[in-house]
Scaffold this motif. Structure first.
Motif, PDB file in Angstrom:
ATOM      1  N   GLU A  82      44.094 -24.092 -26.666  1.00 21.45           N
ATOM      2  CA  GLU A  82      42.903 -23.622 -25.957  1.00 21.45           C
ATOM      3  C   GLU A  82      43.312 -22.466 -25.049  1.00 21.45           C
ATOM      4  O   GLU A  82      44.393 -22.487 -24.466  1.00 21.45           O
ATOM      5  CB  GLU A  82      42.301 -24.747 -25.125  1.00 21.45           C
ATOM      6  N   PHE A  83      42.414 -21.491 -24.942  1.00 25.30           N
ATOM      7  CA  PHE A  83      42.686 -20.299 -24.147  1.00 25.30           C
ATOM      8  C   PHE A  83      41.631 -20.158 -23.068  1.00 25.30           C
ATOM      9  O   PHE A  83      40.451 -20.407 -23.299  1.00 25.30           O
ATOM     10  CB  PHE A  83      42.747 -19.066 -25.051  1.00 25.30           C
ATOM     11  N   SER A  84      42.077 -19.734 -21.890  1.00 26.50           N
ATOM     12  CA  SER A  84      41.159 -19.615 -20.750  1.00 26.50           C
ATOM     13  C   SER A  84      40.340 -18.341 -20.865  1.00 26.50           C
ATOM     14  O   SER A  84      40.613 -17.476 -21.692  1.00 26.50           O
ATOM     15  CB  SER A  84      41.959 -19.605 -19.439  1.00 26.50           C
ATOM     16  N   GLY A  85      39.381 -18.208 -19.988  1.00 31.73           N
ATOM     17  CA  GLY A  85      38.588 -16.995 -19.927  1.00 31.73           C
ATOM     18  C   GLY A  85      39.271 -15.905 -19.103  1.00 31.73           C
ATOM     19  O   GLY A  85      38.796 -14.789 -19.031  1.00 31.73           O
ATOM     20  N   MET A  86      40.419 -16.228 -18.494  1.00 34.21           N
ATOM     21  CA  MET A  86      41.137 -15.261 -17.654  1.00 34.21           C
ATOM     22  C   MET A  86      41.717 -14.129 -18.485  1.00 34.21           C
ATOM     23  O   MET A  86      41.694 -12.984 -18.067  1.00 34.21           O
ATOM     24  CB  MET A  86      42.239 -15.957 -16.873  1.00 34.21           C
ATOM     25  N   SER A  87      42.278 -14.468 -19.634  1.00 39.36           N
ATOM     26  CA  SER A  87      42.778 -13.457 -20.552  1.00 39.36           C
ATOM     27  C   SER A  87      42.767 -14.054 -21.952  1.00 39.36           C
ATOM     28  O   SER A  87      42.781 -15.270 -22.117  1.00 39.36           O
ATOM     29  CB  SER A  87      44.183 -12.970 -20.172  1.00 39.36           C
ATOM     30  N   ARG A  88      42.761 -13.196 -22.912  1.00 37.63           N
ATOM     31  CA  ARG A  88      42.662 -13.601 -24.310  1.00 37.63           C
ATOM     32  C   ARG A  88      43.794 -14.529 -24.728  1.00 37.63           C
ATOM     33  O   ARG A  88      43.609 -15.401 -25.565  1.00 37.63           O
ATOM     34  CB  ARG A  88      42.671 -12.317 -25.134  1.00 37.63           C
ATOM     35  N   THR A  89      44.976 -14.335 -24.155  1.00 38.68           N
ATOM     36  CA  THR A  89      46.132 -15.114 -24.585  1.00 38.68           C
ATOM     37  C   THR A  89      46.655 -16.080 -23.529  1.00 38.68           C
ATOM     38  O   THR A  89      47.767 -16.578 -23.651  1.00 38.68           O
ATOM     39  CB  THR A  89      47.283 -14.171 -25.011  1.00 38.68           C
ATOM     40  N   ASP A  90      45.861 -16.369 -22.513  1.00 34.04           N
ATOM     41  CA  ASP A  90      46.273 -17.321 -21.483  1.00 34.04           C
ATOM     42  C   ASP A  90      46.049 -18.736 -22.011  1.00 34.04           C
ATOM     43  O   ASP A  90      44.920 -19.224 -22.058  1.00 34.04           O
ATOM     44  CB  ASP A  90      45.487 -17.099 -20.187  1.00 34.04           C
ATOM     45  N   LEU A  91      47.136 -19.381 -22.405  1.00 35.23           N
ATOM     46  CA  LEU A  91      47.076 -20.739 -22.938  1.00 35.23           C
ATOM     47  C   LEU A  91      46.674 -21.698 -21.821  1.00 35.23           C
ATOM     48  O   LEU A  91      47.351 -21.793 -20.805  1.00 35.23           O
ATOM     49  CB  LEU A  91      48.447 -21.116 -23.513  1.00 35.23           C
ATOM     50  N   SER A  92      45.557 -22.391 -22.002  1.00 32.89           N
ATOM     51  CA  SER A  92      45.087 -23.299 -20.958  1.00 32.89           C
ATOM     52  C   SER A  92      45.176 -24.762 -21.382  1.00 32.89           C
ATOM     53  O   SER A  92      44.981 -25.654 -20.569  1.00 32.89           O
ATOM     54  CB  SER A  92      43.646 -22.967 -20.563  1.00 32.89           C
ATOM     55  N   GLY A  93      45.482 -25.004 -22.649  1.00 35.51           N
ATOM     56  CA  GLY A  93      45.623 -26.372 -23.128  1.00 35.51           C
ATOM     57  C   GLY A  93      46.305 -26.404 -24.477  1.00 35.51           C
ATOM     58  O   GLY A  93      46.171 -25.472 -25.271  1.00 35.51           O
ATOM     59  N   LEU A  94      47.063 -27.466 -24.714  1.00 34.30           N
ATOM     60  CA  LEU A  94      47.739 -27.664 -25.990  1.00 34.30           C
ATOM     61  C   LEU A  94      47.679 -29.140 -26.326  1.00 34.30           C
ATOM     62  O   LEU A  94      48.102 -29.979 -25.530  1.00 34.30           O
ATOM     63  CB  LEU A  94      49.196 -27.183 -25.910  1.00 34.30           C
ATOM     64  N   THR A  95      47.112 -29.429 -27.473  1.00 31.92           N
ATOM     65  CA  THR A  95      47.012 -30.805 -27.947  1.00 31.92           C
ATOM     66  C   THR A  95      47.558 -30.854 -29.363  1.00 31.92           C
ATOM     67  O   THR A  95      47.281 -29.964 -30.167  1.00 31.92           O
ATOM     68  CB  THR A  95      45.539 -31.276 -27.959  1.00 31.92           C
ATOM     69  N   SER A  96      48.326 -31.882 -29.653  1.00 31.33           N
ATOM     70  CA  SER A  96      48.819 -32.071 -31.016  1.00 31.33           C
ATOM     71  C   SER A  96      48.254 -33.373 -31.555  1.00 31.33           C
ATOM     72  O   SER A  96      47.531 -34.092 -30.849  1.00 31.33           O
ATOM     73  CB  SER A  96      50.351 -32.097 -31.046  1.00 31.33           C
ATOM     74  N   ASP A  97      48.611 -33.678 -32.784  1.00 33.29           N
ATOM     75  CA  ASP A  97      48.186 -34.948 -33.366  1.00 33.29           C
ATOM     76  C   ASP A  97      48.766 -36.128 -32.593  1.00 33.29           C
ATOM     77  O   ASP A  97      48.322 -37.257 -32.765  1.00 33.29           O
ATOM     78  CB  ASP A  97      48.605 -35.013 -34.844  1.00 33.29           C
ATOM     79  N   ARG A  98      49.695 -35.870 -31.715  1.00 29.23           N
ATOM     80  CA  ARG A  98      50.306 -36.937 -30.913  1.00 29.23           C
ATOM     81  C   ARG A  98      49.756 -36.992 -29.492  1.00 29.23           C
ATOM     82  O   ARG A  98      50.226 -37.771 -28.678  1.00 29.23           O
ATOM     83  CB  ARG A  98      51.807 -36.753 -30.890  1.00 29.23           C
ATOM     84  N   GLY A  99      48.774 -36.129 -29.184  1.00 30.64           N
ATOM     85  CA  GLY A  99      48.140 -36.160 -27.879  1.00 30.64           C
ATOM     86  C   GLY A  99      48.289 -34.850 -27.131  1.00 30.64           C
ATOM     87  O   GLY A  99      48.940 -33.913 -27.592  1.00 30.64           O
ATOM     88  N   PRO A 100      47.664 -34.779 -25.947  1.00 33.71           N
ATOM     89  CA  PRO A 100      47.710 -33.536 -25.153  1.00 33.71           C
ATOM     90  C   PRO A 100      49.059 -33.355 -24.466  1.00 33.71           C
ATOM     91  O   PRO A 100      49.737 -34.319 -24.140  1.00 33.71           O
ATOM     92  CB  PRO A 100      46.592 -33.731 -24.130  1.00 33.71           C
ATOM     93  N   ILE A 101      49.406 -32.087 -24.248  1.00 29.27           N
ATOM     94  CA  ILE A 101      50.605 -31.743 -23.493  1.00 29.27           C
ATOM     95  C   ILE A 101      50.194 -31.710 -22.026  1.00 29.27           C
ATOM     96  O   ILE A 101      49.220 -31.042 -21.664  1.00 29.27           O
ATOM     97  CB  ILE A 101      51.147 -30.362 -23.933  1.00 29.27           C
ATOM     98  N   GLY A 102      50.902 -32.430 -21.196  1.00 29.45           N
ATOM     99  CA  GLY A 102      50.552 -32.559 -19.785  1.00 29.45           C
ATOM    100  C   GLY A 102      50.709 -31.283 -18.990  1.00 29.45           C
ATOM    101  O   GLY A 102      51.319 -30.302 -19.434  1.00 29.45           O
ATOM    102  N   GLY A 103      50.156 -31.282 -17.786  1.00 33.14           N
ATOM    103  CA  GLY A 103      50.126 -30.107 -16.921  1.00 33.14           C
ATOM    104  C   GLY A 103      51.470 -29.482 -16.639  1.00 33.14           C
ATOM    105  O   GLY A 103      51.651 -28.270 -16.767  1.00 33.14           O
ATOM    106  N   ALA A 104      52.469 -30.274 -16.232  1.00 29.61           N
ATOM    107  CA  ALA A 104      53.784 -29.719 -15.905  1.00 29.61           C
ATOM    108  C   ALA A 104      54.453 -29.142 -17.144  1.00 29.61           C
ATOM    109  O   ALA A 104      55.028 -28.051 -17.103  1.00 29.61           O
ATOM    110  CB  ALA A 104      54.668 -30.782 -15.266  1.00 29.61           C
ATOM    111  N   ALA A 105      54.380 -29.856 -18.264  1.00 33.15           N
ATOM    112  CA  ALA A 105      54.984 -29.371 -19.510  1.00 33.15           C
ATOM    113  C   ALA A 105      54.294 -28.095 -19.983  1.00 33.15           C
ATOM    114  O   ALA A 105      54.949 -27.160 -20.448  1.00 33.15           O
ATOM    115  CB  ALA A 105      54.918 -30.445 -20.585  1.00 33.15           C
ATOM    116  N   LEU A 106      52.971 -28.027 -19.846  1.00 32.66           N
ATOM    117  CA  LEU A 106      52.237 -26.826 -20.228  1.00 32.66           C
ATOM    118  C   LEU A 106      52.626 -25.650 -19.329  1.00 32.66           C
ATOM    119  O   LEU A 106      52.831 -24.534 -19.810  1.00 32.66           O
ATOM    120  CB  LEU A 106      50.731 -27.074 -20.168  1.00 32.66           C
TER     121      LEU A 106
END
Length: 127
Positions: free
Chosen positions: A82-106
């Motif tokens: 997922e990408f934020s509205g701040m910039s086209r490539t600002d990754l705001s979230g990452l989820t895999s088939d094993r679940g979401p990647i937490g805040g610190a890891a992201l």
């Protein structure tokens, strides 16, 4: 690659393409998401990108991929970036088939890995 692995990968790619959505994701977003994939698999695993398409939310993409390890059957996996509205490539979230990647890891992924030469070298090719 073990005998039959190519056939399995072809079948996985065919299944992934059945769910393809119309439209193409932004190439820079796709690159950013592909660079995150190696962090989702065990060390030494190979990644084959099967499909890149629109994700379930606005400003998101989904990458279907196969995780391959020596002596094992390829494992179908996916990631949604997922990408934020701040910039086209600002990754705001990452989820895999094993679940979401937490805040610190992201945070660490974004600020200390994605734009490094190591991430560029480990990036699997587009599928």
């Amino acid at each position: 690659m073990r005998p039959g692995s190519r056939a399995r990968l072809a079948a996985l790619a065919a299944l992934a393409s059945l769910g393809a959505c119309a439209g193409r994701p932004d190439p820079e977003q796709a690159r950013t998401c592909r660079r995150a994939l190696p962090t989702l698999v065990p060390a030494g695993a190979r990644i084959t990108v099967l499909r890149t398409g629109s994700g379930p939310q606005e400003r998101s993409i989904r990458i279907d991929f196969a995780q391959e390890r020596e002596g094992r059957t390829p494992l179908p996996r996916y990631a949604v970036c997922e990408f934020s509205g701040m910039s086209r490539t600002d990754l705001s979230g990452l989820t895999s088939d094993r679940g979401p990647i937490g805040g610190a890891a992201l945070y660490l992924l974004k600020h200390y890995y994605l734009d490094t030469p190591d991430a560029a070298l480990a990036e699997p090719g587009a599928g």
